[in-house]
Design a protein around this motif. Structure first.
Motif, PDB file in Angstrom:
ATOM      1  N   VAL A 346      51.202  20.929  28.062  1.00 57.74           N
ATOM      2  CA  VAL A 346      51.224  18.846  27.912  1.00 57.74           C
ATOM      3  C   VAL A 346      51.065  18.726  26.656  1.00 57.74           C
ATOM      4  O   VAL A 346      51.075  17.678  26.116  1.00 57.74           O
ATOM      5  CB  VAL A 346      49.519  19.509  28.408  1.00 57.74           C
ATOM      6  CG1 VAL A 346      49.024  17.884  28.070  1.00 57.74           C
ATOM      7  CG2 VAL A 346      50.153  19.408  29.454  1.00 57.74           C
ATOM      8  N   GLU A 347      50.690  19.996  24.933  1.00 56.13           N
ATOM      9  CA  GLU A 347      51.190  19.101  23.815  1.00 56.13           C
ATOM     10  C   GLU A 347      51.947  19.042  23.210  1.00 56.13           C
ATOM     11  O   GLU A 347      52.727  18.431  22.424  1.00 56.13           O
ATOM     12  CB  GLU A 347      49.866  20.188  23.043  1.00 56.13           C
ATOM     13  CG  GLU A 347      48.813  20.962  23.610  1.00 56.13           C
ATOM     14  CD  GLU A 347      48.548  21.334  24.825  1.00 56.13           C
ATOM     15  OE1 GLU A 347      46.950  21.316  24.749  1.00 56.13           O
ATOM     16  OE2 GLU A 347      49.190  22.010  25.557  1.00 56.13           O
ATOM     17  N   ARG A 348      52.876  19.273  23.612  1.00 57.43           N
ATOM     18  CA  ARG A 348      54.781  19.286  23.577  1.00 57.43           C
ATOM     19  C   ARG A 348      55.082  18.212  23.755  1.00 57.43           C
ATOM     20  O   ARG A 348      55.290  17.019  23.592  1.00 57.43           O
ATOM     21  CB  ARG A 348      55.686  21.151  23.618  1.00 57.43           C
ATOM     22  CG  ARG A 348      56.985  19.991  23.434  1.00 57.43           C
ATOM     23  CD  ARG A 348      56.664  19.915  21.752  1.00 57.43           C
ATOM     24  NE  ARG A 348      58.346  20.222  20.786  1.00 57.43           N
ATOM     25  CZ  ARG A 348      58.591  19.262  20.737  1.00 57.43           C
ATOM     26  NH1 ARG A 348      58.372  18.368  20.164  1.00 57.43           N
ATOM     27  NH2 ARG A 348      59.869  19.482  19.640  1.00 57.43           N
ATOM     28  N   LEU A 349      54.784  18.092  25.600  1.00 56.77           N
ATOM     29  CA  LEU A 349      55.163  16.745  26.193  1.00 56.77           C
ATOM     30  C   LEU A 349      54.875  15.281  25.971  1.00 56.77           C
ATOM     31  O   LEU A 349      55.786  14.770  25.551  1.00 56.77           O
ATOM     32  CB  LEU A 349      55.064  16.990  27.067  1.00 56.77           C
ATOM     33  CG  LEU A 349      55.375  17.880  27.905  1.00 56.77           C
ATOM     34  CD1 LEU A 349      54.779  18.317  29.636  1.00 56.77           C
ATOM     35  CD2 LEU A 349      57.068  17.194  27.988  1.00 56.77           C
ATOM     36  N   THR A 350      53.167  15.184  25.282  1.00 58.14           N
ATOM     37  CA  THR A 350      52.899  14.627  24.393  1.00 58.14           C
ATOM     38  C   THR A 350      53.421  13.898  23.300  1.00 58.14           C
ATOM     39  O   THR A 350      53.217  12.763  23.002  1.00 58.14           O
ATOM     40  CB  THR A 350      51.057  14.590  24.351  1.00 58.14           C
ATOM     41  OG1 THR A 350      51.059  16.074  23.573  1.00 58.14           O
ATOM     42  CG2 THR A 350      50.781  14.479  26.550  1.00 58.14           C
ATOM     43  N   GLN A 351      53.996  15.028  22.800  1.00 57.57           N
ATOM     44  CA  GLN A 351      54.682  14.667  21.210  1.00 57.57           C
ATOM     45  C   GLN A 351      55.904  14.098  21.654  1.00 57.57           C
ATOM     46  O   GLN A 351      55.721  13.255  20.401  1.00 57.57           O
ATOM     47  CB  GLN A 351      54.571  16.196  20.154  1.00 57.57           C
ATOM     48  CG  GLN A 351      55.590  16.382  19.014  1.00 57.57           C
ATOM     49  CD  GLN A 351      55.499  17.398  18.766  1.00 57.57           C
ATOM     50  OE1 GLN A 351      55.051  18.725  19.448  1.00 57.57           O
ATOM     51  NE2 GLN A 351      55.670  17.395  17.367  1.00 57.57           N
ATOM     52  N   ILE A 352      56.553  14.645  22.128  1.00 52.47           N
ATOM     53  CA  ILE A 352      58.114  14.269  22.500  1.00 52.47           C
ATOM     54  C   ILE A 352      57.923  12.730  22.836  1.00 52.47           C
ATOM     55  O   ILE A 352      58.468  12.131  22.750  1.00 52.47           O
ATOM     56  CB  ILE A 352      58.136  14.948  23.938  1.00 52.47           C
ATOM     57  CG1 ILE A 352      59.138  16.215  23.627  1.00 52.47           C
ATOM     58  CG2 ILE A 352      59.403  13.757  23.918  1.00 52.47           C
ATOM     59  CD1 ILE A 352      59.693  17.073  24.466  1.00 52.47           C
TER      60      ILE A 352
END
Length: 374
Positions: A346-352
């Protein structure tokens, strides 16, 4: 990412293009000829502006994802589509068939997690019938009672429902009784019969695909729609494909999302064609967003495109990038997709999403927002 109408310059020496720009700015529906003209004549910057305007009207700045995993019960298939890298024959060292217990084991990994969806698709096994497909759904729900089961492409459904001598409506009702919640958009490819005759001559027709999704919608089962692009189809074929889906959506309002899927050339008989470049991918996302005015959401499937390209797609009308996946699908990795072991936090998705200028938001399977990540 926020589009301003005053930033879009409708002045052009091309009167036809100017009239299409005016339609999009005013919120008027474009027609098939307009769609083809955008593909052929609009530059990429203009398409980005128009697509972002169309998307912002529907979705604001929210870019959606979900927490999901896949189960692929088998890659054995009675069909042998020429674009497919997933199909294997019985006895092949790369083939698999999951038992019901193995399906339960796949689901058990997500006990006591906040995953909300399981996506079940695979090859069309020659011996399975509609009740076995129902038992797979039942097996998952036994382990994860509250999970949303999005399962079975229209191609799988056509085969098993006809095999059971049921109507599409009767077959879908039976699967709904087993726990089916929604169906994915796979198997649409390109509807044009002359294209299907060359790339997937054995599988169900475009008309059958549409009929199955219509029956699903009439029985309260929502679905998605796809389009396989970047092979032998023309812009006209793409627009005809979208027009057929748009027309059905006008009637049923049952499609949640439109998903353009890029042809990947590795390990299949159509590999000699190569692949279209990212410029064409972005052009296709933008025209899709502008054309599909009655389907609220447009997805860029990040395992297919790769992370950097997904970021770019967000600025061409895309508002959904799929989910966490957790390295549970092989369909695109076997065809040479950018992400060979697709998994995402989730952290990477929100960063993208943030890096692309959007507001990340978690959704459920039918596109209700669960949480906004400000």
């Amino acid at each position: 990412m926020k589009p301003l109408i005053e930033d879009i310059n409708p002045k052009t020496e091309d009167e036809r293009l100017a009239s299409i720009i005016d339609k999009v700015i005013s919120g008027e529906r474009i027609n098939a000829d307009d769609g083809i003209y955008l593909y052929e004549h609009a530059d990429l910057a203009l398409l980005s502006q128009l697509a972002n305007l169309a998307n912002h009207r529907l979705n604001g700045n929210y870019i959606l994802f979900n927490k999901n995993f896949h189960i692929e019960p088998t890659n054995l298939c009675v069909f042998n589509c020429k674009f497919c890298s997933y199909h294997k024959s019985a006895g092949d060292s790369e083939s698999w068939v999951l038992t019901l217990e193995e399906i339960k084991n796949a689901a058990r990994k997500y006990i006591n997690t906040d995953v909300t969806e399981v996506h079940i698709v695979g090859g069309v096994h020659p011996k399975w019938n509609i009740d076995y497909y129902g038992e797979m759904i039942k097996a998952v729900k036994e382990i994860l009672p509250h999970i949303h089961v999005k399962a079975y492409s229209a191609i799988e459904l056509d085969f098993i429902i006809r095999k059971s001598k049921l109507s599409y409506s009767e077959g879908l009702k039976r699967l709904k009784d087993y726990g089916l919640d929604s169906i994915p958009g796979g198997g649409a490819e390109i509807f044009a019969p002359e294209v299907r005759a060359k790339i997937c001559p054995e599988k169900a027709s475009g008309d059958a695909w549409l009929a199955i999704h219509k029956a699903a919608h009439e029985n309260g089962i929502q679905s998605n729609a796809t389009m396989l692009y970047g092979h032998i189809e023309s812009y006209k074929h793409r627009v005809q494909h979208m027009e057929a889906i748009r027309k059905l959506q006008d009637e049923t309002h049952g499609f949640n999302c439109f998903i353009p899927l890029k042809f990947r050339a590795a390990n299949n008989p159509m590999g000699y064609l190569g692949e279209v470049n990212m410029v064409e991918d972005l052009r296709n996302f933008a025209v899709s967003r502008i054309y599909m005015d009655n389907i609220r959401h447009l997805k860029a499937y990040w395992p297919m495109l790769g992370i950097q390209n997904t970021k770019m797609a967000i600025n061409f009308g895309v508002d959904d990038i799929d989910g966490t996946i957790d390295d549970t699908t092989k369909i695109y990795s076997m065809a040479g997709a950018e992400e060979q072991k697709p998994t995402m936090t989730v952290e990477r998705l929100t960063q993208i999403v943030r890096e692309a200028g959007g507001i990340p938001a978690e959704r459920d399977s039918i596109y209700n927002i669960i949480k906004v990540y400000d």
